[in-house]
Motif scaffolding. Sequence first.
Motif, PDB file in Angstrom:
ATOM      1  N   MET A  84     -33.831  20.032  -1.121  1.00 57.26           N
ATOM      2  CA  MET A  84     -33.069  20.127   0.125  1.00 57.26           C
ATOM      3  C   MET A  84     -33.975  20.222   1.337  1.00 57.26           C
ATOM      4  SD  MET A  84     -32.057  22.248   2.783  1.00 57.26           S
ATOM      5  CE  MET A  84     -32.322  23.941   2.239  1.00 57.26           C
ATOM      6  N   HIS A  85     -34.986  21.054   1.270  1.00 54.14           N
ATOM      7  CA  HIS A  85     -35.827  21.317   2.435  1.00 54.14           C
ATOM      8  C   HIS A  85     -36.557  20.065   2.897  1.00 54.14           C
ATOM      9  CE1 HIS A  85     -39.146  23.486   4.666  1.00 54.14           C
ATOM     10  NE2 HIS A  85     -38.050  23.960   5.214  1.00 54.14           N
ATOM     11  N   ASP A  86     -37.182  19.360   1.971  1.00 58.21           N
ATOM     12  CA  ASP A  86     -37.858  18.111   2.335  1.00 58.21           C
ATOM     13  C   ASP A  86     -36.853  17.072   2.812  1.00 58.21           C
ATOM     14  OD1 ASP A  86     -40.270  19.233   1.611  1.00 58.21           O
ATOM     15  OD2 ASP A  86     -40.977  17.425   0.593  1.00 58.21           O
ATOM     16  N   GLY A  87     -35.717  16.988   2.139  1.00 55.62           N
ATOM     17  CA  GLY A  87     -34.703  16.023   2.537  1.00 55.62           C
ATOM     18  C   GLY A  87     -34.188  16.284   3.938  1.00 55.62           C
ATOM     19  N   PHE A 101     -29.130  12.435   0.991  1.00 55.17           N
ATOM     20  CA  PHE A 101     -28.633  12.830  -0.329  1.00 55.17           C
ATOM     21  C   PHE A 101     -29.316  14.119  -0.791  1.00 55.17           C
ATOM     22  CE2 PHE A 101     -28.474  12.619  -4.966  1.00 55.17           C
ATOM     23  CZ  PHE A 101     -27.121  12.335  -5.188  1.00 55.17           C
ATOM     24  N   ALA A 102     -30.631  14.196  -0.581  1.00 57.37           N
ATOM     25  CA  ALA A 102     -31.377  15.394  -0.970  1.00 57.37           C
ATOM     26  C   ALA A 102     -30.932  16.608  -0.160  1.00 57.37           C
ATOM     27  CB  ALA A 102     -32.878  15.153  -0.790  1.00 57.37           C
ATOM     28  N   SER A 103     -30.707  16.411   1.135  1.00 61.16           N
ATOM     29  CA  SER A 103     -30.291  17.537   1.983  1.00 61.16           C
ATOM     30  C   SER A 103     -28.892  18.018   1.627  1.00 61.16           C
ATOM     31  CB  SER A 103     -30.339  17.130   3.460  1.00 61.16           C
ATOM     32  OG  SER A 103     -29.328  16.191   3.775  1.00 61.16           O
ATOM     33  N   PHE A 104     -28.062  17.141   1.069  1.00 58.71           N
ATOM     34  CA  PHE A 104     -26.692  17.509   0.720  1.00 58.71           C
ATOM     35  C   PHE A 104     -26.625  18.417  -0.503  1.00 58.71           C
ATOM     36  CE2 PHE A 104     -23.559  14.362   2.870  1.00 58.71           C
ATOM     37  CZ  PHE A 104     -24.103  14.694   4.101  1.00 58.71           C
ATOM     38  N   THR A 105     -27.743  18.612  -1.198  1.00 52.76           N
ATOM     39  CA  THR A 105     -27.749  19.591  -2.287  1.00 52.76           C
ATOM     40  C   THR A 105     -27.421  20.977  -1.746  1.00 52.76           C
ATOM     41  OG1 THR A 105     -30.159  19.868  -2.060  1.00 52.76           O
ATOM     42  CG2 THR A 105     -29.379  18.309  -3.728  1.00 52.76           C
ATOM     43  N   LEU A 106     -27.778  21.243  -0.491  1.00 52.76           N
ATOM     44  CA  LEU A 106     -27.412  22.514   0.130  1.00 52.76           C
ATOM     45  C   LEU A 106     -25.899  22.635   0.242  1.00 52.76           C
ATOM     46  CD1 LEU A 106     -27.997  25.161   1.649  1.00 52.76           C
ATOM     47  CD2 LEU A 106     -28.248  23.803   3.741  1.00 52.76           C
ATOM     48  N   ASN A 107     -25.224  21.554   0.600  1.00 48.62           N
ATOM     49  CA  ASN A 107     -23.771  21.571   0.726  1.00 48.62           C
ATOM     50  C   ASN A 107     -23.101  21.878  -0.606  1.00 48.62           C
ATOM     51  OD1 ASN A 107     -24.615  20.610   3.174  1.00 48.62           O
ATOM     52  ND2 ASN A 107     -23.266  18.837   3.232  1.00 48.62           N
ATOM     53  N   PHE A 114     -25.473  20.536   8.156  1.00 48.75           N
ATOM     54  CA  PHE A 114     -25.360  20.378   9.612  1.00 48.75           C
ATOM     55  C   PHE A 114     -25.847  21.644  10.310  1.00 48.75           C
ATOM     56  CE2 PHE A 114     -23.266  20.804  13.691  1.00 48.75           C
ATOM     57  CZ  PHE A 114     -23.346  19.536  14.240  1.00 48.75           C
ATOM     58  N   MET A 115     -25.332  22.804   9.884  1.00 43.31           N
ATOM     59  CA  MET A 115     -25.729  24.072  10.499  1.00 43.31           C
ATOM     60  C   MET A 115     -27.206  24.362  10.236  1.00 43.31           C
ATOM     61  SD  MET A 115     -23.096  24.991  12.090  1.00 43.31           S
ATOM     62  CE  MET A 115     -21.341  24.609  12.128  1.00 43.31           C
ATOM     63  N   TRP A 116     -27.682  23.990   9.050  1.00 41.53           N
ATOM     64  CA  TRP A 116     -29.083  24.200   8.714  1.00 41.53           C
ATOM     65  C   TRP A 116     -29.987  23.394   9.640  1.00 41.53           C
ATOM     66  CZ3 TRP A 116     -32.278  27.215   5.960  1.00 41.53           C
ATOM     67  CH2 TRP A 116     -33.564  26.746   5.714  1.00 41.53           C
ATOM     68  N   LYS A 119     -29.980  25.270  13.046  1.00 42.27           N
ATOM     69  CA  LYS A 119     -30.614  26.581  12.961  1.00 42.27           C
ATOM     70  C   LYS A 119     -32.090  26.492  12.609  1.00 42.27           C
ATOM     71  CE  LYS A 119     -30.704  30.434   9.655  1.00 42.27           C
ATOM     72  NZ  LYS A 119     -30.917  31.596  10.527  1.00 42.27           N
ATOM     73  N   HIS A 120     -32.407  25.649  11.636  1.00 41.45           N
ATOM     74  CA  HIS A 120     -33.770  25.619  11.099  1.00 41.45           C
ATOM     75  C   HIS A 120     -34.644  24.553  11.759  1.00 41.45           C
ATOM     76  CE1 HIS A 120     -36.896  26.270   8.078  1.00 41.45           C
ATOM     77  NE2 HIS A 120     -36.998  24.949   7.972  1.00 41.45           N
ATOM     78  N   ASN A 121     -34.195  23.290  11.687  1.00 46.78           N
ATOM     79  CA  ASN A 121     -35.028  22.196  12.188  1.00 46.78           C
ATOM     80  C   ASN A 121     -35.193  22.216  13.699  1.00 46.78           C
ATOM     81  OD1 ASN A 121     -34.831  21.538   9.510  1.00 46.78           O
ATOM     82  ND2 ASN A 121     -34.025  19.482   9.820  1.00 46.78           N
ATOM     83  N   LEU A 122     -34.091  22.431  14.424  1.00 43.64           N
ATOM     84  CA  LEU A 122     -34.137  22.314  15.878  1.00 43.64           C
ATOM     85  C   LEU A 122     -34.558  23.596  16.583  1.00 43.64           C
ATOM     86  CD1 LEU A 122     -30.893  20.213  16.472  1.00 43.64           C
ATOM     87  CD2 LEU A 122     -33.231  19.411  16.124  1.00 43.64           C
TER      88      LEU A 122
END
Length: 354
Positions: A84-87, A101-107, A114-116, A119-122
């Motif tokens: 998820m983190h790399d995605g 697709f990788a980031s959606f593992t969090l979902n 979206f919230m991540w 909160k995290h990236n931006l």
Amino acid sequence: MHAPKFAASRSFHQELKRRTNAYFQEAGKATTGDTSLFVKAIILTVAFVAVYVHLVFLTPPTWLALAECALLGFVGSAIGFNVMHDGAHGSFSKKRWVNQFASFTLNVLGGSSFMWNVKHNLIHHMYTNVDGIDDDLDAQPWLRLSSTQPRHRFHRFQHLYFWFFYALLFIAWVFFMDYQKYFKGKVGEMPIKKMTATDQGVFWGFKALHLFLFVGLPIYTTGFVAWLVGFMVFTTVVGLTMSIVFQLAHTVEHTAFPMPDEITNKLEDEWAIHQIKTTANFATDSKVISWLVGGLNFQVEHHLFPTISHVHYPALNKIIRQACQEFGVEYNEYPKMRYAVASHVAHLRELGRA
């Protein structure tokens, strides 16, 4: 609080980028993940699905079920760190849809990509350890993570009870924090951009899927009490694992917590130096820890180059350390993970007494 500005000089950051670009050109490597990362993602995903299926549909004996719930939490955390983190940073693959697709593992695990991202990236990656903006510092009133935050009497014991709140992090994140951000339209005091119809559908659709997979279906197949005990074990392991890894990166004794000038609203350092001062590495010589936490023990490298996959951080570590030495920038690193944990506890103790 309005978003502060960094010092105008960017010479250090430009030099880091020059040396890093030169490394990838000479090595002939892409900045995204490689075969080893894809293999790791498959191993972790298959392991998670296998344990989940065995728990929910095959009803193992109690002792084994509890052990598997803990294992499910640990593997779920590893998926978050590695996949998820790399995605979410766009560094898992060269292809955008693979990263998404990788980031959606969090979902699927119950969070919101979206919230991540907001909160995290931006926010976190831009204004690291700036109290009032970096939402990762906001554990009030239960924990005091910065000297700029108000102190309460019970904070003198926070170095003892923080484990309890870290254990609750994931369940609070999934069932409260995401919804709070959604309905307030803010991450802390920073506004969230308007969600499109697709964003809305993804948010609510995956929240419903998570409730089905991790609440409704397990209750139906195992019963309410068995589900509740297992779910608490699972979320506790995820909460503790994620909290410790992320807190060791920023809230330790030797990291800085800069605040902007009250008049100019400017921070003292350029962005790259700010990232190094507010961040710390730990156990970078341990291949086991690096594999499990997705290179997040190389947190300095990650904060300077978040769009580069963690598989390249050991190489970047040498480049950045050399540049820091030449420019006179202090580089924070703990040789062992236990030293970083001890420093985090000492940081909490000091803030609780101050």
